[in-house]
Design an enzyme around this catalytic site. Sequence first.
Site, short mmCIF file in Angstrom:
data_model
loop_
_atom_site.label_atom_id
_atom_site.label_comp_id
_atom_site.label_asym_id
_atom_site.label_seq_id
_atom_site.Cartn_x
_atom_site.Cartn_y
_atom_site.Cartn_z
CG HIS A 78 31.98 17.26 78.90
ND1 HIS A 78 31.57 17.09 80.19
CD2 HIS A 78 31.16 18.21 78.38
CE1 HIS A 78 30.57 17.92 80.46
NE2 HIS A 78 30.29 18.60 79.37
CB CYS B 183 46.19 21.25 66.38
SG CYS B 183 47.26 22.70 66.28
CB THR C 215 26.02 13.14 86.59
OG1 THR C 215 26.52 14.48 86.43
CG2 THR C 215 24.51 13.13 86.39
#
Length: 261
Positions: A130, A138, A207
């Site tokens: 991730h 940008c 997780t």
Amino acid sequence: MPDLLPGLADARALLQAARRVVVVTGAGISAESGVPTFRGEGGVWGRFRAEELATPEAFRRDPCQVWAWYDHRRLALAGCAPNPGHEAVARFLLGRPDVHLVTQNVDGLHQRALAALGASVPHPRVHELHGSIARLRCARPGCDWLAEDARRVEADRLETLPRCPVPGCEGLLRPDVVWFGEMLPEAALTASFEAASRADVALVVGTSALVHPAASVPLATLQGGGVLVEVNPEPTPLSRHARWGLRGPAGAILPALLDPA
Ligand code: BV8
């Protein structure tokens, strides 16, 4: 405590004997470093809903709010350090040729633990599914400007938000993380599933296994004939697949589980 933990000795024997291991981590491995998890009490999303902020729509709608949220998290992270859980994973990965680390975390604490042991980062067997909160890129489609140094900005006005330095681009800069509804980096995703499908053991740490496709990575190990070990104080959707479920904090368990005798 870890010595008395049911299953620890057996899980340890399994991991010490395994040749190919994939370690899959989530926010829980950073909890003992003081990094709030996403869904725990007081988690980063306790006050916000993920869909409100970690999405391209939120950034289009209110880039200042999204920037302020990431600045808040980056500032909080500045006071955090890798904990014994990150350090044990780093030692385990560097000590063996076929251990891969797949992390959902964007906090960079795994990389800092590896760098502290003299490893060059980014490490080829560490896959950040991730992205990283420390990197900026940008936001304008088609512009591939990227930088490591996420700067703190006063995100109170659109005019003060950082813009792409590429002449003629002027796109808004954004954190180099994967938002909901966005594709994961292809190279990291492919490498993660490849490592998992070849692994003898998938060690899943901290997780909730709710976010996909990351949550499916450990299942590739099962499909390849391997087994799953889970480290988490709470049960998760993966728990029923685990050969050993070690119910406790990663920082206490991982050194006992992974360090050589
Ligand atoms: C995608 C980065 C293809 C940003 C994150 C509808 C439309 C579009 C997509 C979907 C959809 N429905 C479902 C999806 C897929 C969606 C998804 O899975 N949604 C979920 C909510 C159902 N996924 C995506 O959108 C992904 N992209 O699918 O692309 C696509 C594209 C378009 C259309 C369709 C498909 C992208 C997902 C990436 C999102 N980005 N983070 C940022 O950080 O700001 S997600 C974020 O939450 C984390 O990165 C992590 O991945 C995720 C889960 O969090 P965890 O790490 O598990 O943390 P959590 O707090 O939940 O749990 C902590 C655990 O630790 C707990 O179990 C706790 O018990 C434990 N713990 C606590 N203390 C300790 C501990 N364990 C050990 N020791 C301790 N001390």
